[in-house]
Write an enzyme that holds these catalytic residues in place. Sequence first.
Site, PDB file in Angstrom:
ATOM      1  N   PRO A   1       0.833  -1.211   0.000  1.00 36.78           N
ATOM      2  CA  PRO A   1       0.000   0.000   0.000  1.00 36.78           C
ATOM      3  C   PRO A   1       0.863   1.253   0.000  1.00 36.78           C
ATOM      4  CG  PRO A   1      -0.014  -1.051   2.153  1.00 36.78           C
ATOM      5  CD  PRO A   1       0.711  -1.978   1.237  1.00 36.78           C
TER       6      PRO A   1
ATOM      7  N   TYR B   1       0.259   4.544  13.450  1.00 36.65           N
ATOM      8  CA  TYR B   1      -1.072   5.121  13.366  1.00 36.65           C
ATOM      9  C   TYR B   1      -1.935   4.575  14.519  1.00 36.65           C
ATOM     10  CZ  TYR B   1       0.454   7.009   8.908  1.00 36.65           C
ATOM     11  OH  TYR B   1       1.145   7.698   7.937  1.00 36.65           O
TER      12      TYR B   1
ATOM     13  N   GLN C   1      -6.435  -1.416   2.080  1.00 42.56           N
ATOM     14  CA  GLN C   1      -5.923  -1.194   3.429  1.00 42.56           C
ATOM     15  C   GLN C   1      -6.857  -0.255   4.193  1.00 42.56           C
ATOM     16  OE1 GLN C   1      -2.305   1.175   4.440  1.00 42.56           O
ATOM     17  NE2 GLN C   1      -1.485  -0.793   5.152  1.00 42.56           N
TER      18      GLN C   1
END
Length: 360
Positions: A23, A179, A98
């Site tokens: 990704p 994240y 994703q």
Amino acid sequence: MTTLFDPIQIGDIALSNRIVMAPLTRNRAIAGNVPGPLTVEYYRQRASAGLIIAEASQISPMAQGYLDTPGIYSDEQIAGWRQVTDAVHAAGGKIALQLWHVGRISHVSLLPEGAAPVSSTDKKAEAMTFTSEGFIPVSTPRALRDDEIPGLIADYRHAARNAIAAGFDGVEIHGANTYLLEQFLRDSVNDRSGPYGGSIANRARLLLDVVQAVAQEIGAGRTGLRLSPMTTFTAPLDSDPQALYGYVVEQLAPLGLTFLHIIEGETGGPRAPEGKAFDYEALHRAYPGAWLVNNGYTRDLALQTIADGKADLIAFGRPFISNPDLVRRLRENAPLNELRADKLYGGGAEGYTDYPTLEG
């Protein structure tokens, strides 16, 4: 002997080879954070990958952290992604999406009604993000309340359902690169008490709850997960990464996921950062499913890693940006196009869909 170019079945998805397009955030979504016609062409060009993992896509308006990144929460976004998946499938490829929540790596200008970003903590990250004003420091977050967690998990479940409605073959939950889910995992960020803070089991609870919810929604055989034990992109390492990620992998092992995607070393940086040892093979031994590895793989290293049984799939990131026919180039040991780093984020076709193939 197994090779990089052999087919493989991972969960419910049959792949023509073991080369995965990682990704890659490109910041080219159009109005409404919808993937547009250029994005359709970009992925169609790269459909020879065994599996494309499409760029990180926010699961809700509150999950966005950068300008012009696509989402997967609105009908318009589902329709835009359907154009992408149809094009990839028509070209013979397989594609997963994703699922992304950036947590505290965001700015109030990107969020609904100027809301503060949310995280495991109210501590501001030492990080920058990309807005209409360019790269600026992220905003101070607020800590999610425990009673908000079920709604967050429901957002992941809804996004996964939307991804399947958009024609994706599966999803990858983004649990990496510091994240939101990794903000809960690491004790360097997570300073909360209660059921989602403190012990390793508590800090891993949100990640595992999300994985189980998504797997229940769309099937474990279409659910993957990405982890980055040694990445310090916007946060320090956990105090004991081996114990933390070892526990996570042990809990994931019986779930029958499509794959586990491990970033080895520093994302986009050294595969073995100095003074930061980590035993990835111990994780691999503990995990019975498809093992996908990423970060700085050359052709020779990828071939050897598959031949030695140290991984089932190899993900390539930036080489896929500049080489839409990367699978052929790897197979034929052909030279690679040079990457135009100044065209990575935002813009139009230049540095996106105009890289030549071996055929010109």
